[in-house]
Enzyme design. Sequence first.
Site, PDB file in Angstrom:
ATOM      1  CB  THR A 241      16.615   4.821 -18.963  1.00  0.00           C
ATOM      2  OG1 THR A 241      16.737   5.394 -17.666  1.00  0.00           O
ATOM      3  CG2 THR A 241      15.154   4.504 -19.238  1.00  0.00           C
ATOM      4  CB  CYS A 242      17.820   0.541 -15.724  1.00  0.00           C
ATOM      5  SG  CYS A 242      19.563   0.871 -15.415  1.00  0.00           S
ATOM      6  N   GLY A 243      17.455   1.866 -13.329  1.00  0.00           N
ATOM      7  CA  GLY A 243      17.581   2.520 -12.032  1.00  0.00           C
ATOM      8  C   GLY A 243      18.844   3.336 -11.901  1.00  0.00           C
TER       9      GLY A 243
ATOM     10  CD1 TRP B  53      13.553   6.396 -10.429  1.00  0.00           C
ATOM     11  CD2 TRP B  53      12.973   7.252 -12.394  1.00  0.00           C
ATOM     12  NE1 TRP B  53      12.376   7.071 -10.250  1.00  0.00           N
ATOM     13  CE2 TRP B  53      11.983   7.617 -11.446  1.00  0.00           C
ATOM     14  CE3 TRP B  53      12.811   7.685 -13.723  1.00  0.00           C
ATOM     15  CZ2 TRP B  53      10.874   8.376 -11.774  1.00  0.00           C
ATOM     16  CZ3 TRP B  53      11.698   8.441 -14.040  1.00  0.00           C
ATOM     17  CH2 TRP B  53      10.748   8.786 -13.075  1.00  0.00           C
TER      18      TRP B  53
END
Length: 288
Positions: free
Chosen positions: A243-245, A272
């Site tokens: 996962t990330c932004g 996110w």
Amino acid sequence: MTPATADDPKTLVSTNWLATHLKDPDLRIFDASWYLPDMGRDAHAEYLAGHVPGARFFDIDEISDGRSELPHMAPPVEKFMSRMRAMGVGDGHQVVVYDGMGIFSAARVWWLFKLMGQHDIAVLDGGLPKWVADGHKTTTTPPTIRDRHMTVKTEPQRVRDVTEVARAAKLGDHSIIDARAPARFRGEAEEPREGLRAGHIPGSQNVFYQDLLNDDGTMKPPTTLRTIFKDAGIDLQKPAITTCGSGITAAILSLALERMGKTDHALYDGSWSEWGMYADLPIATGAT
């Protein structure tokens, strides 16, 4: 888990490999450059100013799910197929994708092709900066395009939605790995997208994507990558969710895991941008 070789047409290839194969009739190249607004760069303008010979421009924001309010979510199969056909990319092609940062957004397109069941795709190690630094030429000439049919068979195990990630976070049966900068992960820095809470998914751990790369934008070798993940407390025996932004740099983690020989990993497409938006989803702050 068997790590990938130095030049692997299914994960990562060097600039020398690409230069050697540049005129192969079944090679197709994508410039998949994409930048955050605060980077002040125009990906398409840079492509027009100079790209690897034969490269097509892959617009990550356009080749996405236009029905979603979230940024550049994976497109419907039909849209992906029509865009690829329009760019002359289809069955039997070896695809190489690069970007203008080194390894940044190109990994996202690598993951998207894998999601669509296309395995003959690799990221150019070090991207356009390494290509130029190694003395290879760029061009402003657009490629010649001929329609090519693509057979798509999606691999849903490569993607996770918010419900699946919430369940994994609650049960602790997956390693959830966040690619964002440490300050964002800890909730000490504001999110670049307005309206998002600060913090991370409870139970997730942080591997900053830049830590996986060398100073020249190339990816570190598989043995080093494994050490980085282990030192971050990642249990590599569990299936992984990256996962990330907004699902871009999470794909760098996915590429690194694949290079290490770990195949049971999926990407949280909403990342996110989705999790941080909903007040009813729990968040954690500080270090894990």
